[in-house]
Structure formats: C-alpha cells, structure tokens
Design a protein around this motif. Structure first.
Motif, PDB file in Angstrom:
ATOM      1  N   PHE A   1      28.197  43.340  43.191  1.00 37.69           N
ATOM      2  CA  PHE A   1      28.919  42.368  44.013  1.00 37.69           C
ATOM      3  C   PHE A   1      28.107  41.872  45.211  1.00 37.69           C
ATOM      4  O   PHE A   1      28.091  40.676  45.515  1.00 37.69           O
ATOM      5  CB  PHE A   1      30.232  42.982  44.525  1.00 37.69           C
ATOM      6  N   LEU A   2      27.458  42.786  45.918  1.00 40.55           N
ATOM      7  CA  LEU A   2      26.856  42.442  47.201  1.00 40.55           C
ATOM      8  C   LEU A   2      25.362  42.154  47.137  1.00 40.55           C
ATOM      9  O   LEU A   2      24.838  41.393  47.963  1.00 40.55           O
ATOM     10  CB  LEU A   2      27.106  43.567  48.216  1.00 40.55           C
ATOM     11  N   GLY A   3      24.669  42.763  46.183  1.00 42.45           N
ATOM     12  CA  GLY A   3      23.219  42.613  46.100  1.00 42.45           C
ATOM     13  C   GLY A   3      22.725  41.170  46.153  1.00 42.45           C
ATOM     14  O   GLY A   3      21.801  40.851  46.915  1.00 42.45           O
ATOM     15  N   PRO A   4      23.313  40.249  45.364  1.00 43.54           N
ATOM     16  CA  PRO A   4      22.810  38.863  45.360  1.00 43.54           C
ATOM     17  C   PRO A   4      22.935  38.150  46.700  1.00 43.54           C
ATOM     18  O   PRO A   4      22.221  37.172  46.948  1.00 43.54           O
ATOM     19  CB  PRO A   4      23.697  38.182  44.296  1.00 43.54           C
ATOM     20  N   PHE A   5      23.815  38.619  47.574  1.00 43.90           N
ATOM     21  CA  PHE A   5      24.028  37.924  48.851  1.00 43.90           C
ATOM     22  C   PHE A   5      22.929  38.213  49.865  1.00 43.90           C
ATOM     23  O   PHE A   5      22.864  37.551  50.904  1.00 43.90           O
ATOM     24  CB  PHE A   5      25.393  38.303  49.435  1.00 43.90           C
ATOM     25  N   ALA A   6      22.063  39.183  49.572  1.00 48.02           N
ATOM     26  CA  ALA A   6      20.969  39.485  50.498  1.00 48.02           C
ATOM     27  C   ALA A   6      20.025  38.298  50.650  1.00 48.02           C
ATOM     28  O   ALA A   6      19.325  38.172  51.656  1.00 48.02           O
ATOM     29  CB  ALA A   6      20.203  40.716  50.019  1.00 48.02           C
ATOM     30  N   LYS A   7      19.989  37.410  49.641  1.00 52.51           N
ATOM     31  CA  LYS A   7      19.083  36.265  49.688  1.00 52.51           C
ATOM     32  C   LYS A   7      19.802  34.958  50.035  1.00 52.51           C
ATOM     33  O   LYS A   7      19.195  33.885  49.992  1.00 52.51           O
ATOM     34  CB  LYS A   7      18.387  36.118  48.335  1.00 52.51           C
ATOM     35  N   VAL A   8      21.079  35.045  50.366  1.00 52.88           N
ATOM     36  CA  VAL A   8      21.829  33.839  50.716  1.00 52.88           C
ATOM     37  C   VAL A   8      21.506  33.430  52.147  1.00 52.88           C
ATOM     38  O   VAL A   8      21.529  34.259  53.054  1.00 52.88           O
ATOM     39  CB  VAL A   8      23.350  34.082  50.559  1.00 52.88           C
ATOM     40  N   ASN A   9      21.204  32.155  52.340  1.00 49.95           N
ATOM     41  CA  ASN A   9      20.853  31.662  53.676  1.00 49.95           C
ATOM     42  C   ASN A   9      22.007  30.907  54.339  1.00 49.95           C
ATOM     43  O   ASN A   9      22.351  31.162  55.486  1.00 49.95           O
ATOM     44  CB  ASN A   9      19.634  30.742  53.605  1.00 49.95           C
ATOM     45  N   GLU A  10      22.601  29.963  53.620  1.00 49.43           N
ATOM     46  CA  GLU A  10      23.622  29.119  54.233  1.00 49.43           C
ATOM     47  C   GLU A  10      24.963  29.841  54.332  1.00 49.43           C
ATOM     48  O   GLU A  10      25.388  30.514  53.396  1.00 49.43           O
ATOM     49  CB  GLU A  10      23.795  27.822  53.445  1.00 49.43           C
ATOM     50  N   ILE A  11      25.599  29.688  55.476  1.00 49.86           N
ATOM     51  CA  ILE A  11      26.926  30.236  55.701  1.00 49.86           C
ATOM     52  C   ILE A  11      27.900  29.067  55.857  1.00 49.86           C
ATOM     53  O   ILE A  11      27.630  28.101  56.569  1.00 49.86           O
ATOM     54  CB  ILE A  11      26.962  31.129  56.952  1.00 49.86           C
ATOM     55  N   TYR A  12      29.048  29.173  55.190  1.00 49.93           N
ATOM     56  CA  TYR A  12      30.047  28.111  55.176  1.00 49.93           C
ATOM     57  C   TYR A  12      31.285  28.538  55.959  1.00 49.93           C
ATOM     58  O   TYR A  12      31.393  29.667  56.439  1.00 49.93           O
ATOM     59  CB  TYR A  12      30.454  27.795  53.731  1.00 49.93           C
ATOM     60  N   HIS A  13      32.235  27.622  56.040  1.00 48.93           N
ATOM     61  CA  HIS A  13      33.564  27.961  56.519  1.00 48.93           C
ATOM     62  C   HIS A  13      34.584  27.199  55.678  1.00 48.93           C
ATOM     63  O   HIS A  13      34.267  26.177  55.063  1.00 48.93           O
ATOM     64  CB  HIS A  13      33.744  27.653  58.007  1.00 48.93           C
ATOM     65  N   PHE A  14      35.803  27.711  55.625  1.00 45.20           N
ATOM     66  CA  PHE A  14      36.857  27.031  54.883  1.00 45.20           C
ATOM     67  C   PHE A  14      37.247  25.744  55.605  1.00 45.20           C
ATOM     68  O   PHE A  14      37.207  25.654  56.836  1.00 45.20           O
ATOM     69  CB  PHE A  14      38.091  27.927  54.741  1.00 45.20           C
ATOM     70  N   THR A  15      37.638  24.774  54.818  1.00 40.91           N
ATOM     71  CA  THR A  15      38.089  23.513  55.386  1.00 40.91           C
ATOM     72  C   THR A  15      39.210  22.967  54.522  1.00 40.91           C
ATOM     73  O   THR A  15      39.529  23.522  53.466  1.00 40.91           O
ATOM     74  CB  THR A  15      36.925  22.502  55.480  1.00 40.91           C
TER      75      THR A  15
ATOM     76  N   ASP B   1      44.571  21.085  58.591  1.00 45.77           N
ATOM     77  CA  ASP B   1      45.290  22.346  58.718  1.00 45.77           C
ATOM     78  C   ASP B   1      44.689  23.387  57.772  1.00 45.77           C
ATOM     79  O   ASP B   1      44.816  23.280  56.550  1.00 45.77           O
ATOM     80  CB  ASP B   1      46.772  22.132  58.404  1.00 45.77           C
ATOM     81  N   LEU B   2      44.047  24.406  58.329  1.00 44.65           N
ATOM     82  CA  LEU B   2      43.369  25.412  57.511  1.00 44.65           C
ATOM     83  C   LEU B   2      44.335  26.185  56.622  1.00 44.65           C
ATOM     84  O   LEU B   2      43.962  26.651  55.541  1.00 44.65           O
ATOM     85  CB  LEU B   2      42.599  26.390  58.404  1.00 44.65           C
TER      86      LEU B   2
ATOM     87  N   TYR C   1      41.803  30.486  52.072  1.00 42.77           N
ATOM     88  CA  TYR C   1      41.869  30.877  53.489  1.00 42.77           C
ATOM     89  C   TYR C   1      43.214  31.540  53.779  1.00 42.77           C
ATOM     90  O   TYR C   1      43.271  32.585  54.453  1.00 42.77           O
ATOM     91  CB  TYR C   1      41.692  29.641  54.372  1.00 42.77           C
ATOM     92  N   HIS C   2      44.294  30.940  53.294  1.00 40.54           N
ATOM     93  CA  HIS C   2      45.642  31.432  53.564  1.00 40.54           C
ATOM     94  C   HIS C   2      45.829  32.857  53.046  1.00 40.54           C
ATOM     95  O   HIS C   2      46.307  33.738  53.780  1.00 40.54           O
ATOM     96  CB  HIS C   2      46.660  30.491  52.915  1.00 40.54           C
ATOM     97  N   PHE C   3      45.432  33.109  51.790  1.00 39.56           N
ATOM     98  CA  PHE C   3      45.630  34.438  51.212  1.00 39.56           C
ATOM     99  C   PHE C   3      44.683  35.462  51.835  1.00 39.56           C
ATOM    100  O   PHE C   3      45.058  36.625  52.037  1.00 39.56           O
ATOM    101  CB  PHE C   3      45.439  34.385  49.694  1.00 39.56           C
ATOM    102  N   ALA C   4      43.441  35.046  52.159  1.00 40.91           N
ATOM    103  CA  ALA C   4      42.496  35.955  52.808  1.00 40.91           C
ATOM    104  C   ALA C   4      43.008  36.349  54.189  1.00 40.91           C
ATOM    105  O   ALA C   4      42.935  37.526  54.587  1.00 40.91           O
ATOM    106  CB  ALA C   4      41.120  35.298  52.916  1.00 40.91           C
TER     107      ALA C   4
ATOM    108  N   GLU D   1      47.772  36.254  43.817  1.00 40.35           N
ATOM    109  CA  GLU D   1      47.940  34.846  44.191  1.00 40.35           C
ATOM    110  C   GLU D   1      46.612  34.098  44.095  1.00 40.35           C
ATOM    111  O   GLU D   1      46.573  32.935  43.678  1.00 40.35           O
ATOM    112  CB  GLU D   1      48.504  34.753  45.620  1.00 40.35           C
ATOM    113  N   LEU D   2      45.535  34.756  44.465  1.00 38.32           N
ATOM    114  CA  LEU D   2      44.207  34.154  44.337  1.00 38.32           C
ATOM    115  C   LEU D   2      43.872  33.905  42.872  1.00 38.32           C
ATOM    116  O   LEU D   2      43.297  32.862  42.525  1.00 38.32           O
ATOM    117  CB  LEU D   2      43.147  35.069  44.972  1.00 38.32           C
ATOM    118  N   ALA D   3      44.230  34.850  42.009  1.00 41.59           N
ATOM    119  CA  ALA D   3      43.970  34.689  40.575  1.00 41.59           C
ATOM    120  C   ALA D   3      44.747  33.509  40.005  1.00 41.59           C
ATOM    121  O   ALA D   3      44.212  32.701  39.233  1.00 41.59           O
ATOM    122  CB  ALA D   3      44.330  35.980  39.836  1.00 41.59           C
ATOM    123  N   LYS D   4      46.001  33.385  40.376  1.00 42.99           N
ATOM    124  CA  LYS D   4      46.830  32.275  39.879  1.00 42.99           C
ATOM    125  C   LYS D   4      46.308  30.926  40.382  1.00 42.99           C
ATOM    126  O   LYS D   4      46.310  29.936  39.650  1.00 42.99           O
ATOM    127  CB  LYS D   4      48.288  32.481  40.276  1.00 42.99           C
ATOM    128  N   TYR D   5      45.837  30.912  41.619  1.00 44.76           N
ATOM    129  CA  TYR D   5      45.313  29.666  42.161  1.00 44.76           C
ATOM    130  C   TYR D   5      44.001  29.285  41.475  1.00 44.76           C
ATOM    131  O   TYR D   5      43.777  28.115  41.156  1.00 44.76           O
ATOM    132  CB  TYR D   5      45.107  29.780  43.673  1.00 44.76           C
TER     133      TYR D   5
END
Length: 351
Positions: free
Chosen positions: A48-62, A67-68, A74-77, A93-97
């Motif tokens: 799960f986490l190993g591939p993220f060691a090389k991730v550079n860009e960080i995002y945010h929900f929009t 209205d976030l 975002y709502h379920f998290a 709920e995340l799975a259904k969405y």
C-alpha cells in the motif's frame, strides 16, 4: 516526501467493485479485517505505502460548487477522522460511491481496500492517514515446496503482486479546511477512461501552497534549462550547469521568490527571460497549475528539488567534471591534432 518507517496499519476493510456498465455489482464485507500477523502487516504496508515514497505532487480535495462536503470522498474521510468507530461503515460508502463512478465499459473490476494508518510521515510531519486502494491486475505465481524425495511444484492463479499497486490514494489528517493533503497513484489505465480515479472519484486539484509553488518553479526551471534552451539558443553544457547552479543558489539564499528578480539575476538576458516566462506560462496552462509571480520559498521543497539539479559534466566514459562555482574558470576548445574536444580548468590549490 512520504515515508512510513513509523507507520502502523490500524484497520483494514476489503470490498469488491464490479463494472457498472457491464452489469456487474459490488460486494461489501460485513466487518473490517483484524491484521494481527506482523509479516502480513509488513507486506500490506509495502504493497500500500511503498509506491508513495516516490510521489512528488500533493493534492487537495475540491468540488465545482466550492463546498468541500459535496466531495463524497472528502465527506466520508472526514467522518472517519472525526470518529474512528465509523471506519468500516464509511468504507462501505466509499465502495458504493466508487461503483457509481465506474461507468466506463473498460474500467476493470477489482478489490477495494480501505485502510487506516497511524504515523505516516509527509513533509517531515507525522499524521494519521486513510488509504484507499484498488487492485485490478491479477497474476499467476509458481509455488515450490518440499515434499518426500525432493520438491513439489504448484501455482496460484488470480493472485496479487505486492510490488504493483494499481490505484491508490493517501488522505492525511491535516489541512482539513483546504481539503486535506492527498497523494495519489494510478499505474494502470493511461487512456481516457482512467480519469475516473483522480478526476471523478477523488476530485483532486494540485495543492497551491508555498511547497508546491517552490517545487513547481524549480521543476520548470530545470526543464527549461535542460530541454528548452537548446531549441532556441546555442548554449554549452557548462553554461546550462551554471544556470542550474545559479537557480538553486537563488532559492537557497532568498526567503521569497520574485519572478522578475529571479529572471534578471539568474538568466540576465532579455531573450532568455522572455523565453523562460513563456515556458512557465505554457506549463501553467498545460497542467492547470498557476504559479504566482511572488511567493515565500519553501526550504523543504528546495532541499527535495536540489537532488535533481545535476552539476556534473560527463565526458565520454573517462571523466566527470563537477561545476559548483565560477564557470569562467572552465574553457572549452578543440584539438585539431587529436580531433577531439577538450576542457581547460583553472584552479589555485589542489585538495
């Protein structure tokens, strides 16, 4: 930027997501899975986490309506971060969405993993994080095992390669008002139907803070110097290295970035300045990532990008010249007798 040396997998739920366009359905598990085996926990964290060691860009929900809370993920998290006892119900709920947005006929079915991690490091800070991962690609594996008189051979079909995460995101419990910090991976589909993961399911936009601004400008400068300059100007490799050195020096010494100041101090040529500003504008339009003309410089971003700024002049397979200072102390020439290029280097002391 992201490391997981101190991370711990606290809870995990697994569901199955079919393709809605193919009349496949989803299958929801009744409860989360307790992961008590240390070896299994380590393997899952690697997957799960190993591939993220090389991730550079960080995002945010929009969300288009600002209205976030209208952004479903975002709502379920947010609900999970506020009350950990709701983890599994919100994972359903995340799975259904995700099923609802899996409408393209080419989207592959697969397992959805929703995980809760403690102490994942991002940009030098430890935060809890929710991971959402989907495995779509299955492989066959051989199994060799001892038996009387030698070894037996078997195989496992429809198995998952833990070194190949198909899709994933990490949602960090920080910067809630801005839409959390989110890292994303999509290794499978690169065609049009692939946008459902980042654009339709997650609805992400590149975070536009000082770290990303600094990171983006340094990336633009590096690409401009190493790739674009050759197309418009006759410039030596030594001069390009000198520009890179001046650029990183500017960012290390200044507290804030100013486009005009940077252009005049580092590039110092009217035609080159115009070319750089046009290149920056093209980048902003292509990636829908505006970069301000002035912003406070992030030291963490400078440290990260400086590793990619190479000051090495490679000459065939015989020599490497490291250029750290005054490029006027190195001269390029051509030897007619040897029919070879050469560099002359001036120095006062040999260390």
């Amino acid at each position: 930027m992201i490391s997981f040396f101190e991370a711990a997998l606290a809870e995990l739920s697994i569901h199955r997501i079919g393709n809605k366009a193919q009349d496949e359905f989803y299958v929801l598990s009744e409860k989360s899975i307790p992961v008590k085996d240390n070896m299994l926990s380590n393997l899952l964290q690697q997957y799960f986490l190993g591939p993220f060691a090389k991730v550079n860009e960080i995002y945010h929900f929009t969300h288009p309506n600002v209205d976030l809370n209208l952004n479903e993920v975002y709502h379920f998290a947010d609900k999970i971060f506020e009350d950990g006892t709701t983890f599994h119900e919100n994972s359903k709920e995340l799975a259904k969405y995700l099923y609802d947005v899996s409408g393209h006929p080419k989207i592959k079915p697969g397992e959805l993993y929703v995980a809760y991690f403690e102490n994942v490091q991002i940009e030098g800070e430890l935060h809890d994080a929710i991971g959402i991962f989907k495995s779509e690609t299955k492989e066959s594996f051989l199994k060799v095992y001892p038996e009387e008189g030698g070894f037996g051979l078997g195989y496992e079909e429809e198995a998952i390669n833990i070194n190949k995460l198909d899709k994933g995101c990490l949602i960090f419990n920080t910067d809630k008002e801005e839409g959390f910090r989110v890292a994303v991976i999509d290794q499978t589909n690169k065609s049009a139907e692939a946008v459902y993961w980042k654009d339709e399911f997650l609805k992400l936009k590149v975070r536009n803070d000082n770290f990303n601004q600094t990171n983006s400008v340094l990336g633009v400068v590096k690409n401009f110097v190493t790739e674009k300059l050759d197309q418009e100007f006759d410039i030596s490799k030594a001069d390009k290295i000198d520009l890179l050195n001046k650029s990183i020096k500017y960012f290390k010494e200044k507290e804030s970035f100013d486009l005009d100041e940077f252009s005049n101090e580092v590039i110092g040529n009217a035609e080159g300045i115009e070319s750089f500003k046009n290149y920056k504008k093209s980048y902003e339009e292509e990636f829908d990532a505006p970069i301000a003309d002035t912003f406070d410089i992030s030291g963490a971003a400078v440290k990260k990008q400086s590793r990619a700024y190479k000051s090495v002049l490679k000459l065939d397979k015989n020599f490497h010249i490291y250029i750290h200072g005054d490029k006027d102390l190195i001269e390029k020439g051509y030897d007619d007798d040897k029919s070879m290029n050469y560099y002359k280097v001036y120095f006062r002391e040999e260390e």
